[in-house]
Design a protein around this motif. Structure first.
Motif, PDB file in Angstrom:
ATOM      1  N   THR A  52     -11.709  -7.197  -1.953  1.00 59.80           N
ATOM      2  CA  THR A  52     -11.887  -6.347  -0.771  1.00 59.80           C
ATOM      3  C   THR A  52     -11.132  -6.941   0.415  1.00 59.80           C
ATOM      4  OG1 THR A  52     -14.066  -5.603  -1.533  1.00 59.80           O
ATOM      5  CG2 THR A  52     -13.571  -5.314   0.807  1.00 59.80           C
ATOM      6  N   GLY A  58     -11.254  -0.829  -1.361  1.00 62.67           N
ATOM      7  CA  GLY A  58     -12.076  -0.783  -0.152  1.00 62.67           C
ATOM      8  C   GLY A  58     -13.060   0.370  -0.231  1.00 62.67           C
ATOM      9  N   LEU A  72     -19.164  -6.613   1.967  1.00 59.42           N
ATOM     10  CA  LEU A  72     -19.353  -5.503   1.034  1.00 59.42           C
ATOM     11  C   LEU A  72     -20.480  -4.601   1.521  1.00 59.42           C
ATOM     12  CD1 LEU A  72     -19.273  -7.299  -2.450  1.00 59.42           C
ATOM     13  CD2 LEU A  72     -17.374  -6.190  -1.261  1.00 59.42           C
TER      14      LEU A  72
END
Length: 235
Positions: A52, A58, A72
């Protein structure tokens, strides 16, 4: 719109309720199952955090609560509990109701060697695309492990995984943009093969296999360990 949370809960709730079914009693293995899911989940979450940050994939803030854990979405972390549990329940439910349906050792080996060949080709073709490379390296390691240690899980998991792919395509399809205006999870195609099954990157299928097969290996290990520990205590 809390679509990601809804998908997690919907994936988990029915298998969890049926885990208490009196005949199968899947819940009796809860220690082995949840311990394995958590161990594997930690590895995949770390992988998730790194990718990420690197922009390999994403998340669309439109579809989650806005609560972040190490960068996250909360729902992404929850995913590594809800979806593996539901998938693993399907695997063991199949084994309970159809215990004799399995591939022979010869057919299983043939599939493993075929998948190893495909993995090597994918790595040569896609290197150094991050998602493809890491995914297929782990896939190779797991397949070679199954050969070296004569692991028999794949004799049935190759079958049950095909069944697991049915809800997988529904849930992951929605996450990657099927049936909705914008995707919940986006992927940087510079870091994958760019091949999609509907809206799902082909690597996601290998990713799911890696996560679930790793969990099953640990579950079987812990089941034996906890049974042995119980027997010692009873003595």
């Amino acid at each position: 719109m809390y679509l990601y949370l809804i998908l997690n809960i919907a994936s988990f709730i029915v298998p969890f309720i049926y885990s208490f079914e009196k005949k199968m009693r899947f819940i009796k293995w809860w220690k082995s199952v949840f311990l394995s899911i958590v161990i594997v989940g930690v590895f995949f979450i770390i992988w998730d955090i790194i990718f990420t940050k690197q922009g390999v994939w994403g998340f669309n803030p439109r579809y989650h609560l806005g609560i972040s854990i190490f960068g996250l979405p909360f729902e992404e972390v929850l995913f590594f509990i809800c979806v593996p549990y539901a998938s693993i329940f399907m695997h063991y439910a199949f084994l309970y109701f159809f215990p004799t349906i399995k591939l022979s050792n010869q057919k299983t080996k043939a599939i493993i060697f075929l998948l190893i060949s495909i993995s090597i080709f994918a790595l040569i073709f896609a290197w150094p695309k991050k998602y493809t490379s890491v995914n297929f390296i782990l896939f190779l390691v797991l397949l070679i492990y199954s050969l070296l240690f004569k692991n028999r899980i794949l004799n049935q998991f190759f079958i049950t995984f095909l069944l697991i792919l049915i809800p997988f395509f529904i849930v992951n399809g929605i996450l990657t943009g099927s049936f909705i205006e914008h995707e919940v999870v986006w992927y940087n195609n510079n870091e994958n093969l760019g091949i999609r099954v509907f809206t799902i990157p082909i690597e996601d299928i290998v990713y799911a296999f890696n996560m679930l097969y790793s969990s099953l290996i640990l579950i079987e290990f812990f089941k034996i360990k906890f049974i042995s520990k119980r027997q010692i205590i009873l003595k």
